[in-house]
Write an enzyme that holds these catalytic residues in place. Structure first.
Site, PDB file in Angstrom:
ATOM      1  N   LYS A 107      -4.374  -0.654  -4.026  1.00  0.00           N
ATOM      2  CA  LYS A 107      -4.722  -0.389  -5.425  1.00  0.00           C
ATOM      3  C   LYS A 107      -5.524   0.894  -5.602  1.00  0.00           C
ATOM      4  O   LYS A 107      -5.708   1.362  -6.722  1.00  0.00           O
ATOM      5  CB  LYS A 107      -5.454  -1.581  -6.013  1.00  0.00           C
TER       6      LYS A 107
HETATM    7  C1  LIG Z   1      -2.683  -6.593  -5.869  1.00  0.00           C
HETATM    8  C2  LIG Z   1      -2.250  -6.881  -4.497  1.00  0.00           C
HETATM    9  C3  LIG Z   1      -0.922  -7.279  -4.214  1.00  0.00           C
HETATM   10  C4  LIG Z   1       0.107  -7.538  -5.290  1.00  0.00           C
HETATM   11  O1  LIG Z   1       0.516  -6.390  -5.970  1.00  0.00           O
HETATM   12  P1  LIG Z   1       1.270  -6.521  -7.360  1.00  0.00           P
HETATM   13  O2  LIG Z   1       1.475  -5.133  -7.824  1.00  0.00           O
HETATM   14  O3  LIG Z   1       0.332  -7.299  -8.265  1.00  0.00           O
HETATM   15  O4  LIG Z   1       2.536  -7.270  -7.129  1.00  0.00           O
HETATM   16  C5  LIG Z   1      -0.552  -7.458  -2.888  1.00  0.00           C
HETATM   17  N1  LIG Z   1      -1.445  -7.288  -1.887  1.00  0.00           N
HETATM   18  C6  LIG Z   1      -2.717  -6.922  -2.123  1.00  0.00           C
HETATM   19  C7  LIG Z   1      -3.636  -6.781  -0.973  1.00  0.00           C
HETATM   20  C8  LIG Z   1      -3.164  -6.690  -3.429  1.00  0.00           C
HETATM   21  O5  LIG Z   1      -4.433  -6.334  -3.638  1.00  0.00           O
END
Ligand SMILES: *Cc1c(COP(=O)(O)O)cnc(C)c1O
Length: 431
Positions: A107
């Site tokens: 993210k």
């Molecule tokens: C947010 C997150 C996901 C999922 O991603 P999306 O875009 O919501 O499908 C997967 N793994 C981790 C570690 C995350 O922080």
């Protein structure tokens, strides 16, 4: 580029308005009016381009009417200031490691890009923006870090007391300046409910300029395309397109991948790997959309029952399910299999998966078993050290803390403990 609302009851807006508003006024998600096409020469020359050039060329058509060339290039360079390596785990399976950013989660890219866009757009605004987010752990850290010290922006993060890992908590609570962490005596669902209530509070919104920073915001969603192009740059078998497997919760990350594919990126097939929260796998096999209550799993960043971004994937495929299914599969992986996969990868391949990456690895391995000769990669979305309980449970050994985290762990936590009710949040925000 203009962005229309998927509810189609509000006017199309430019990137700047879409990024500031987050969601359209009719409650719909914003979607670009056209999907830019990258030509063959771009893909032929991709290995000669720098990561910044690739990212800049990918994102430019989406934002060029709102950001000048130099501004955009600077934002892209600041966003991608860490490596995104594609590393082999088995002869057929590669891991795209997205955890080398400042908060060790994928993210970071979206949060860094979005914060710098908002910072640019709000430079001369009279009122500050308040970014309000609820987090189960990962989002909050990436948002806090991404927005830290950005002028014109205040960040308020709600997290459930005692329910985030110690690395995650330090990432949320040690920055200070424009970042406030509210430790709620409740669950993640409570945090989310409180945030939603604040967004509905007209009186509060007259006082504060509130916006959210989750993946429905186009400024967080669109830059996630970078991963897929940077992976392709490193993909050695250019005559054979990869199968791509994405651990999915809110489906923002995989939706960015599908968008990249529609822009011309060579991809053999997409797999959305879910944990026990299996709304989309069930939808693809029964054609009935029936979200249940979210259940808690080891891969808790994917504990989402009603994924916001799936509607965007449907839009990309023009609501044609048969066409979508040709390119896109979704499967559910249990907690038991997740732990077995972490153990197996550690023992057989000497690779430490985090629980989210393990869900992805397993789903990809299964798919390749049924499709001989294909190869692919999964997205390793977080560093295993952020999920120590699952790793210890699976392997019996601790993950050593990366050296870079030592200073963070020595910092003092600074949060405001908050009762689990809206009045408490309101007075903290308004005061
Ligand atoms: C947010 C997150 C996901 C999922 O991603 P999306 O875009 O919501 O499908 C997967 N793994 C981790 C570690 C995350 O922080």
């Amino acid at each position: 580029m203009k962005y229309y609302s998927l509810n189609r009851r509000s006017p199309a807006v430019d990137f700047k308005s879409a990024a500031i508003q987050g969601q359209a006024s009719d409650g719909g998600l914003f979607f670009p009016e056209s999907i830019p096409q990258l030509d063959k020469t771009f893909f032929h020359a991709i290995e000669q381009l720098t990561d910044h050039e690739i990212a800049y060329r990918v994102i430019r058509p989406y934002v060029s009417d709102c950001l000048q060339e130099e501004e955009l290039y600077k934002i892209v360079a600041e966003t991608l200031n860490f490596p995104i390596p594609l590393v082999p785990v088995t002869p057929d399976i590669f891991s795209l490691e997205l955890f080398h950013g400042p908060t060790l989660a994928f993210k970071d890219v979206g949060a860094r890009f979005m914060s710098r866009c908002l910072g640019t757009f709000m430079k001369n605004a009279e009122k500050k923006v308040t970014v309000l987010v609820a987090t189960s752990g990962d989002t909050g850290g990436a948002v806090a870090n991404g927005f830290y010290d950005v002028n014109g922006i205040e960040v308020v993060i709600l997290y459930p007391s005692g329910m985030v890992s110690s690395v995650q908590e330090k990432q949320l609570t040690t920055l200070g300046k424009n970042i406030r962490a509210l430790e709620v005596k409740g669950s993640f669902d409570d945090c989310q409910r409180l945030v939603k209530q604040a967004f509905r509070d007209e009186e509060l919104r007259n006082k504060l300029f509130l916006t959210s920073a989750n993946s429905i915001n186009v400024a967080r969603w669109l830059p996630q395309q970078f991963y897929y192009f940077l992976a392709y740059k490193q993909w050695q078998m250019k005559n054979q397109a990869p199968v791509i497997c994405v651990p999915s919760g809110n489906f923002g990350n995989i939706c960015a991948g599908v968008l990249a594919y529609r822009s011309g990126l060579p991809v053999d097939h997409f797999i959305a790997a879910c944990n026990a929260n299996d709304t989309i796998p069930r939808f693809l096999s029964t054609s009935s959309y029936d979200p249940l209550k979210a259940v808690a799993t080891f891969s808790n960043a994917m504990d989402v029952a009603d994924p916001s971004n799936f509607i965007r994937i449907l839009e990309i495929f023009e609501q044609q399910l048969p066409e979508l299914k040709k390119n896109f599969t979704s499967v559910s992986v249990s907690d038991t299999v997740t732990l077995q996969t972490i153990k197996k990868a550690a023992e057989q391949f000497h690779y430490t998966l985090d629980p989210h990456g393990a869900v992805g690895f397993h789903a990809l391995e299964q798919y390749l078993r049924g499709h001989a000769g294909k190869k692919g990669f999964f997205l390793e979305t977080a560093h295993p050290v952020k999920f120590p309980d699952a790793i210890v449970k699976a392997t019996g050994t601790h993950v050593p803390l990366p050296e870079a985290l030592l200073p963070l762990m020595q910092k003092e936590k600074n949060s405001i403990l908050m009762e689990n009710n809206y009045e408490a949040l309101r007075s903290l925000l308004a005061g």
